[in-house]
Design a protein around this motif. Structure first.
Motif, PDB file in Angstrom:
ATOM      1  N   LEU A 146       5.926  -1.238  -3.590  1.00 44.74           N
ATOM      2  CA  LEU A 146       4.124  -0.416  -2.815  1.00 44.74           C
ATOM      3  C   LEU A 146       3.322  -1.636  -3.756  1.00 44.74           C
ATOM      4  O   LEU A 146       2.602  -2.073  -2.964  1.00 44.74           O
ATOM      5  N   PRO A 147       3.143  -2.275  -4.509  1.00 38.10           N
ATOM      6  CA  PRO A 147       2.473  -3.732  -4.817  1.00 38.10           C
ATOM      7  C   PRO A 147       2.918  -4.478  -4.014  1.00 38.10           C
ATOM      8  O   PRO A 147       1.875  -4.888  -3.248  1.00 38.10           O
ATOM      9  N   TRP A 148       3.929  -4.838  -3.104  1.00 41.31           N
ATOM     10  CA  TRP A 148       3.917  -5.938  -2.020  1.00 41.31           C
ATOM     11  C   TRP A 148       3.555  -5.375  -0.793  1.00 41.31           C
ATOM     12  O   TRP A 148       2.437  -5.981  -0.302  1.00 41.31           O
ATOM     13  N   THR A 149       3.218  -3.923  -0.745  1.00 42.37           N
ATOM     14  CA  THR A 149       3.225  -2.953   0.176  1.00 42.37           C
ATOM     15  C   THR A 149       1.609  -3.172   0.456  1.00 42.37           C
ATOM     16  O   THR A 149       0.788  -3.583   1.601  1.00 42.37           O
ATOM     17  N   ILE A 150       1.173  -2.935  -1.054  1.00 47.65           N
ATOM     18  CA  ILE A 150      -0.783  -2.640  -1.122  1.00 47.65           C
ATOM     19  C   ILE A 150      -1.338  -4.877  -0.823  1.00 47.65           C
ATOM     20  O   ILE A 150      -2.235  -4.466   0.129  1.00 47.65           O
ATOM     21  N   TYR A 151      -0.309  -5.503  -0.695  1.00 49.45           N
ATOM     22  CA  TYR A 151      -1.276  -6.549  -1.024  1.00 49.45           C
ATOM     23  C   TYR A 151      -0.754  -7.033   0.320  1.00 49.45           C
ATOM     24  O   TYR A 151      -2.103  -7.577   0.915  1.00 49.45           O
TER      25      TYR A 151
END
Length: 423
Positions: A100-105
């Motif tokens: 999720l952090p990568w997806t948000i970025y």
């Protein structure tokens, strides 16, 4: 747009190079620098995204989560065919949360940073939640079928799994316009008027079985122009987003819709299903050959003994992530080839070469306009702005005598500015 009247074709042959350069030079300064930086950054995102997927799969295997989800599914039901569906629920959920952090970025922050996202974070997260729910359902159904095939045909499951995925893609194309797309956008019939009549006239001329045109509110997500002829059989629908109507002239709308009609008339959906199925065939064959060899070394550490255990899914995911990265140039070339043929069709159907070129310039607000040949071959799933503008000007030169006098000049667009570019 400022027209050089002295360049009219009646006075001299149409200069394709000069016409092409006039369009390309309208994207300059900060707008062009931002476009190039955004697109070039995507090259690295492919690599980093693959590494993130591999890291997620490794964590799920290394800490025994995948094996525990499989055991949980076995406790919940003794119906072996249903166990992969239950396994899919925690597998998709936890895997999504890990990345999720990568997806948000990549999906929100970076898009916002480059001015290409209109959604606030809560709204964006809401759309991600809808996508997650859909992914869980589709994955559960797919795993039921694929693991049933693995158990029944251990030597040839890769072939049957490929057929399953081909059916899934076709079914997805059938239901998406009716059941999936409306989850993210509101579709309304395009108001009656000359432009709608012209679009339907083009559709009728090429025997596209669509009785109306719909407009969807994609401006809530971003300002990019878009349109499509989607669906199969009874679900075929001609759609364009509100950005195209807002940002495009009538001629540009016709140029875009001619291109989209080309995809349908040329049967690109079937070609794409066939070619993507071949890509899946290679991927499943790789899984069939490689996964058992890896499990022979890591089965005890991961708690996964055979490829018929759904707990093997993280390993499948990691192998397919690497395979997909390696296949990126081939996949992009496949899609780009279809786009080029649809461009040619659209130019013949709409007969609006300058509108086609100006639309290509709008698309270049987030797609590098003049890449090197190797960049375009590897990273572009659509023709670059340079390729499209030149194709339009070559078409114009070849059909100059057929065009109205006012369309025969070299058009010199006003330079784009940050304020007028897509936000």
């Amino acid at each position: 747009m400022i027209i050089d009247l002295f360049a009219a074709a009646s006075a001299a042959p149409f200069d394709v190079d000069a016409a092409t350069r006039a369009y390309l030079d309208s994207l300059v300064g900060p707008v062009r620098e931002r476009s190039d930086a955004y697109f070039e950054g995507g090259y690295w995102l492919l690599l980093w995204g693959t590494l993130v997927s591999i890291a997620s799969a490794w964590a799920v295997l290394r800490f025994g989560w995948s094996a525990s989800w499989s055991r949980w599914a076995q406790r919940v039901t003794h119906r072996r065919w249903l166990q992969p569906a239950l396994y899919a629920l925690p597998f998709v959920l936890v895997s999504t949360l890990i990345v999720l952090p990568w997806t948000i970025y990549t999906g929100w922050y970076r898009e916002k940073q480059y001015g290409l996202m209109n959604l606030g974070f809560p709204a964006w997260l809401g759309e991600q939640a809808i996508g997650l729910a859909l992914t869980m359902v589709v994955t559960a159904i797919a795993l039921v079928i694929i693991f049933a095939v693995i158990r029944k045909a251990p030597r040839s499951w890769w072939l049957w799994a490929t057929g399953t995925m081909a059916l899934f893609i076709a079914f997805g194309a059938l239901i998406t316009p009716v059941f999936v797309a409306p989850l993210f956008n509101t579709y309304r019939e395009m108001p009656a008027g000359p432009l709608r009549d012209q679009i339907l006239g083009m559709a009728k001329a090429y025997h596209v079985p669509a009785g109306n045109v719909t407009v969807f509110d994609q401006s809530k997500q971003h300002d990019r122009i878009s349109a499509n002829v989607s669906g199969l059989g009874p679900t075929i629908r001609i759609s364009l987003n509100d950005n195209l109507l807002r940002r495009g002239t009538s001629a540009e709308v016709k140029a875009v819709m001619g291109h989209e009609l080309g995809h349908y008339v040329l049967g690109h959906i079937w070609v794409l299903i066939g070619c993507v199925s071949l890509v899946f065939l290679g991927g499943f064959l790789l899984l069939w050959w490689l996964a058992p060899r890896i499990l022979a070394r890591r089965a005890k550490a991961w708690g996964v003994a055979t490829v018929s255990d759904p707990a093997v899914m993280p390993l499948f995911t990691a192998i397919l992530a690497i395979y997909t990265l390696a296949m990126t140039p081939a996949i992009n070339t496949l899609v780009r080839t279809e786009e080029i043929s649809a461009d040619r069709f659209g130019l013949d159907a709409a007969r609006e070469p300058d509108a086609f070129a100006s639309t290509a310039m709008k698309l270049s607000e987030y797609r590098k306009i003049e890449p090197s040949a190797i960049e375009e071959a590897i990273f572009f799933d659509h023709p670059s702005g340079r390729t499209r503008v030149r194709a339009a000007m070559e078409w114009k030169a070849a059909h100059l005598a057929e065009l109205p006098p006012e369309q025969r000049a070299i058009v010199r667009p006003a330079p784009a500015t940050v304020a007028s570019s897509a936000r």
